[in-house]
Scaffold this active site. Structure first.
Site, mmCIF file in Angstrom:
data_model
loop_
_atom_site.group_PDB
_atom_site.id
_atom_site.type_symbol
_atom_site.label_atom_id
_atom_site.label_comp_id
_atom_site.label_asym_id
_atom_site.label_seq_id
_atom_site.Cartn_x
_atom_site.Cartn_y
_atom_site.Cartn_z
ATOM 1 N N PHE A 1 -20.866 -8.149 -24.919
ATOM 2 C CA PHE A 1 -21.702 -9.358 -24.925
ATOM 3 C C PHE A 1 -21.778 -10.027 -26.286
ATOM 4 O O PHE A 1 -22.138 -11.197 -26.382
ATOM 5 C CB PHE A 1 -23.124 -9.012 -24.441
ATOM 6 C CG PHE A 1 -23.972 -8.326 -25.486
ATOM 7 C CD1 PHE A 1 -24.630 -9.081 -26.461
ATOM 8 C CD2 PHE A 1 -24.124 -6.949 -25.528
ATOM 9 C CE1 PHE A 1 -25.409 -8.465 -27.433
ATOM 10 C CE2 PHE A 1 -24.884 -6.326 -26.496
ATOM 11 C CZ PHE A 1 -25.530 -7.087 -27.444
ATOM 12 N N SER B 1 -19.158 -0.387 -26.140
ATOM 13 C CA SER B 1 -19.782 0.810 -26.705
ATOM 14 C C SER B 1 -18.831 2.012 -26.643
ATOM 15 O O SER B 1 -17.894 2.037 -25.835
ATOM 16 C CB SER B 1 -21.059 1.125 -25.918
ATOM 17 O OG SER B 1 -20.716 1.342 -24.558
ATOM 18 N N CYS C 1 -20.472 -5.081 -34.400
ATOM 19 C CA CYS C 1 -19.913 -3.752 -34.639
ATOM 20 C C CYS C 1 -19.582 -3.595 -36.119
ATOM 21 O O CYS C 1 -19.263 -2.503 -36.565
ATOM 22 C CB CYS C 1 -18.687 -3.513 -33.780
ATOM 23 S SG CYS C 1 -17.350 -4.593 -34.218
HETATM 24 P P1 NAD Z 1 -20.850 -2.081 -23.150
HETATM 25 O O1 NAD Z 1 -19.984 -0.914 -23.440
HETATM 26 O O2 NAD Z 1 -22.150 -1.834 -22.474
HETATM 27 O O3 NAD Z 1 -20.069 -3.143 -22.219
HETATM 28 C C1 NAD Z 1 -18.789 -3.605 -22.560
HETATM 29 C C2 NAD Z 1 -18.015 -3.958 -21.288
HETATM 30 O O4 NAD Z 1 -17.836 -2.781 -20.502
HETATM 31 C C3 NAD Z 1 -18.725 -4.982 -20.409
HETATM 32 O O5 NAD Z 1 -17.775 -5.884 -19.922
HETATM 33 C C4 NAD Z 1 -19.321 -4.124 -19.298
HETATM 34 O O6 NAD Z 1 -19.406 -4.813 -18.070
HETATM 35 C C5 NAD Z 1 -18.339 -2.976 -19.179
HETATM 36 N N1 NAD Z 1 -18.984 -1.717 -18.765
HETATM 37 C C6 NAD Z 1 -20.248 -1.296 -19.044
HETATM 38 N N2 NAD Z 1 -20.459 -0.074 -18.524
HETATM 39 C C7 NAD Z 1 -19.317 0.297 -17.899
HETATM 40 C C8 NAD Z 1 -18.923 1.455 -17.177
HETATM 41 N N3 NAD Z 1 -19.756 2.478 -16.985
HETATM 42 N N4 NAD Z 1 -17.670 1.491 -16.668
HETATM 43 C C9 NAD Z 1 -16.817 0.467 -16.848
HETATM 44 N N5 NAD Z 1 -17.147 -0.659 -17.533
HETATM 45 C C10 NAD Z 1 -18.370 -0.752 -18.049
HETATM 46 O O7 NAD Z 1 -21.047 -2.865 -24.542
HETATM 47 P P2 NAD Z 1 -21.991 -4.112 -24.872
HETATM 48 O O8 NAD Z 1 -23.413 -3.662 -24.867
HETATM 49 O O9 NAD Z 1 -21.602 -5.283 -24.096
HETATM 50 O O10 NAD Z 1 -21.537 -4.400 -26.398
HETATM 51 C C11 NAD Z 1 -22.091 -3.731 -27.495
HETATM 52 C C12 NAD Z 1 -21.229 -2.575 -27.954
HETATM 53 O O11 NAD Z 1 -19.916 -3.049 -28.253
HETATM 54 C C13 NAD Z 1 -21.730 -1.955 -29.252
HETATM 55 O O12 NAD Z 1 -21.620 -0.559 -29.147
HETATM 56 C C14 NAD Z 1 -20.780 -2.500 -30.306
HETATM 57 O O13 NAD Z 1 -20.655 -1.690 -31.468
HETATM 58 C C15 NAD Z 1 -19.507 -2.577 -29.536
HETATM 59 N N6 NAD Z 1 -18.554 -3.507 -30.122
HETATM 60 C C16 NAD Z 1 -17.455 -2.976 -30.729
HETATM 61 C C17 NAD Z 1 -16.529 -3.807 -31.333
HETATM 62 C C18 NAD Z 1 -15.331 -3.221 -32.023
HETATM 63 O O14 NAD Z 1 -14.397 -3.963 -32.296
HETATM 64 N N7 NAD Z 1 -15.309 -1.938 -32.314
HETATM 65 C C19 NAD Z 1 -16.723 -5.198 -31.307
HETATM 66 C C20 NAD Z 1 -17.843 -5.709 -30.646
HETATM 67 C C21 NAD Z 1 -18.756 -4.843 -30.050
#
Ligand code: NAD
Length: 501
Positions: free
Chosen positions: A168, A245, A300
């Protein structure tokens, strides 16, 4: 409740119902600054996922056979359209995500950088050749005593249907980390944006079609875990890019690779900033405040731990207290706003829980961002800037990713002690040092167990030409997003050995 967010498949907007699917669970897209419900997203749109992969599969032969220069022409036109719709896209991000307008413009600008970089595909996809790697004498003409030459080359060719799953916190930029390079290299793509911020992504995809991307080359499906699992295990999908995440990154990496896909999964982070006694104090305050509280700490690359070395706390704590307390917490489009809301009520409750745990664990609450202690709008998902001092290993606020505007200050006596504390982390996205000593900077750069290093820079975000290079549990895979890594990830090598008789 707001309208239902469209799917974008085969060059046009559609819906799960129009594709014959039955309405399943939905997610309310909410403006976090006001609590207003602006749309709803289908979470279980598996018909759409199937249709999107099929559209991408059908489009692949024609698109991959289109000369790379022609593919890039679409991206050149797309860049112009993104510039034209810059403010509209930034406004959409403010509405569904809550960022300040300045941060939303940054989100779009860094995304456009990726489109520009993808236009280097003709160079990035280029293979290599080595003539005369061997000689063959078996079919040699009698006058040709040296034998017939054998040449070898390696081509880089597209993979097929690629999938991208995005978080998000950067609604426009993170999808642009993925699909422009993938399609420039000749692949077709299915994007599954975060259910929390799908509207900017749908518009981003729609504009690509206005730029001339043929139907089926880029498709968008909304959804939650069921849709993701269907996409990453689909027999016609060749590669999976994920950002989100660590818990989900690990799941996607294991599931996708077990199903035979190539995968790159960017995960969560806990980033440290080491402040040396010889640092420029103004640069430290500017860098730490921007890193810890920019995007309300939802990056992140957010610096969430400051390690104050030697006598640094004597000036750092009073100054950070003064500056953090002055940050205006308000709607992202309010004049003079410094920090917007966090994404939703669930995040707000989680972050407030972390603040409670810091207090209970005995850390010193220097700046209190809880409602009541900090001025903020009554409605909406707001948490103010928060600073803890005297944070120690074992405290939850130091061990876990908070993903909110909470800065933990740890006190250490030397650079090596600071490095040891930082390197304990299971994450390895980025680490920062503030110093005026080249020796300290070099020692930090050499020993930091992170993939992105900042030297007197609070957020060492790589520009699109460099890989987004997380380590440890911040990344699963070997080829990162962006940079040359991205072109390698979205292409396969094909070695050709040639003999002409
Ligand atoms: P999230 O992991 O909750 O969701 C990310 C995506 O995965 C979404 O599209 C969601 O629909 C999907 N998803 C969620 N749960 C799932 C599951 N159980 N099975 C399959 N798909 C699933 O992350 P978020 O809250 O949207 O974003 C924040 C996180 O992203 C933070 O931990 C942040 O550090 C990380 N992030 C990392 C980077 C990087 O480059 N390392 C960049 C941006 C954000």
């Amino acid at each position: 409740m707001g309208h239902s967010v469209d799917q974008f498949i085969g060059g046009k907007r559609t819906s799960e119902q129009a594709l014959g699917g039955s309405p399943g669970a939905t997610h309310a897209v909410v403006n976090p600054a006001t609590g207003e419900r602006i749309a709803s997203t289908d979470l279980d749109s598996r018909r759409s996922a199937e249709a999107a992969v099929e559209a991408a599969r059908v489009a692949f032969p024609g698109w991959s056979a289109t000369p790379v220069g022609d593919r890039c022409q679409v991206l050149f036109r797309y860049k112009q359209l993104l510039e034209k719709h810059f403010e509209e896209l930034a406004g959409s991000i403010v509405k569904e995500h809550g960022k300040t307008m300045a941060e939303a413009r940054g989100d779009v600008r860094r995304g456009i950088d990726c489109v520009e970089f993808a236009c280097a595909a003709p160079l990035l996809m280029m293979g290599r050749t080595l003539p005369q790697i061997a000689v063959s004498t078996s079919f040699c003409r009698t006058e040709d005593t040296s034998g017939i030459g054998i040449d070898s080359a390696v081509d880089r060719v597209p993979l097929g249907v690629c999938v991208g799953i995005t978080p998000f916190n950067f609604p426009v930029m993170v999808p642009l980390w993925m699909w422009p390079m993938a399609v420039a290299c000749g692949n077709t793509f299915v994007l599954k944006p975060s259910e929390k911020v799908p509207l900017s992504a749908v518009r981003e995809v729609e504009l690509a079609h206005e730029a001339g991307l043929p139907p089926g080359v880029l498709n968008l499906v909304t959804g939650g875990p069921k849709v993701v699992d269907a996409l990453i295990t689909h027999e016609d999908v060749k590669a999976v890019s994920f950002v989100g995440s660590t818990r989900v990154a690990e799941h996607i990496y294991k599931t996708a690779t077990a199903a035979g896909k190539r995968a790159q999964c960017m995960g969560g982070a806990k980033n440290y900033m080491v402040i040396m006694p010889d640092a420029n104090q103004d640069a430290v305050i500017e860098g730490v405040v921007g890193s810890a509280f920019g995007n309300s700490g939802q990056r992140c690359l957010a610096g969430s731990v400051a390690i104050a070395v030697g006598d640094v706390p004597s000036w750092f704590i009073p100054r950070i207290k003064e500056v953090a307390a002055k940050i205006r917490v308000d709607r992202g489009d309010a004049p003079g706003v410094g920090m917007g809301p966090v994404i939703d009520e669930q995040s707000r409750a989680r972050i407030l829980g972390f603040i409670e745990s810091g207090v209970a664990d005995g850390a010193t609450l220097v700046v209190d961002g809880r409602p009541g202690a900090c001025a903020m709008p009554k409605q909406g998902c707001f948490v103010g800037p928060t600073v803890f001092d005297n944070v120690r290993p074992g405290m939850k606020i130091l061990e876990e990713e908070i993903f909110g505007p909470v800065l933990s200050v740890v006190r250490e006596s030397t650079l090596d002690a600071a490095l040891a504390t930082m390197n304990r982390s299971r994450y390895g996205n980025m680490g920062v040092i503030f110093t005026s000593s080249g020796y300290n900077a070099r020692r930090f750069k050499t020993h930091a167990q992170v993939g992105m290093v900042g030297i007197n820079v609070g957020v060492p975000a790589p520009m699109a030409a460099f890989p987004f290079s997380g380590w440890k549990q911040s990344f699963y895979g070997d080829l990162h997003a962006n940079g040359e890594d991205a072109a390698k990830f979205y292409t396969e090598s094909k070695v050709v050995v040639t003999r002409w008789l």
